[in-house]
Write an enzyme that holds these catalytic residues in place. Structure first.
Site, PDB file in Angstrom:
ATOM      1  N   GLY A  39      39.722  31.016  39.344  1.00 47.58           N
ATOM      2  CA  GLY A  39      40.506  31.462  38.196  1.00 47.58           C
ATOM      3  C   GLY A  39      40.167  32.895  37.833  1.00 47.58           C
ATOM      4  N   SER A  61      43.095  35.804  38.081  1.00 47.98           N
ATOM      5  CA  SER A  61      44.291  36.503  37.601  1.00 47.98           C
ATOM      6  C   SER A  61      44.825  35.888  36.322  1.00 47.98           C
ATOM      7  CB  SER A  61      45.389  36.449  38.662  1.00 47.98           C
ATOM      8  OG  SER A  61      44.950  37.078  39.842  1.00 47.98           O
ATOM      9  N   GLU A 110      36.034  36.862  49.938  1.00 52.06           N
ATOM     10  CA  GLU A 110      37.427  36.492  50.205  1.00 52.06           C
ATOM     11  C   GLU A 110      38.042  37.417  51.242  1.00 52.06           C
ATOM     12  OE1 GLU A 110      41.726  36.114  47.898  1.00 52.06           O
ATOM     13  OE2 GLU A 110      39.979  36.824  46.803  1.00 52.06           O
TER      14      GLU A 110
END
Length: 171
Positions: free
Chosen positions: A35, A37, A156
């Protein structure tokens, strides 16, 4: 996002967090969404408005969460949300942020799929309304979330694949 979360917990987590979360992640027993954006924030993660306030009551010592996240992949399947949230509104915007491991199956969390043109809805909006997070589920320390967020993004994107990996490492 499970691999990212495990990598960040290994780097920034407490020994207790590593013992509690890493084995079930490796066994495929826990699923995570990230979580970060928020609506109307664009790519400026430091402008987040989701907030967490510390509370001690008859349910224990925890954080009370309010806010919204968007483009949360797999939020409707996740056991936990690795949540970037504001914990101190009185410091500069990069300093008052924390990263928390928030249990998803509890009152105060609503997940809505964002239906794509092909009919799938893997991206979600997640709403937090007085949801709770145990105080010990902060990863990397209270108000140290900006550093943790940069590592999350590096994992990521793949630190070894990016030309800016040294910048992420220094951050």
């Amino acid at each position: 996002s499970d691999r990212q979360t495990a990598s960040v917990i290994l780097k920034f987590g407490t020994d207790e967090q590593k013992e509690r979360f890493i084995p079930p992640i490796c066994r495929g027993e826990l699923g995570f969404c990230i979580g970060m954006s928020e609506p109307d924030s664009g790519s400026d993660l430091a402008s987040i408005r989701s907030k967490a306030v510390r509370s001690v009551d008859d349910q224990g010592d925890h954080w009370v969460l309010n806010g919204q996240k968007v483009w949360t992949t797999g939020g409707h399947h996740a056991d936990y949300c690795f949540l970037l949230t504001r914990t101190d509104p009185d410091v500069k915007k990069h300093g008052g942020i924390s990263y928390m491991l928030v249990p998803m199956r509890q009152p105060g969390i609503e997940v809505r799929g964002i239906v794509q043109p092909d009919g799938t809805a893997e991206f979600c909006e997640v709403f937090f309304t007085d949801a709770r997070c145990p105080k010990d589920n902060v990863v990397g320390g209270v108000n140290n979330g900006w550093k943790v967020a940069n590592s999350t993004l590096a994992f990521e994107r793949g630190m070894s694949a990016t030309t800016g990996y040294r910048r992420f490492e220094e951050e």
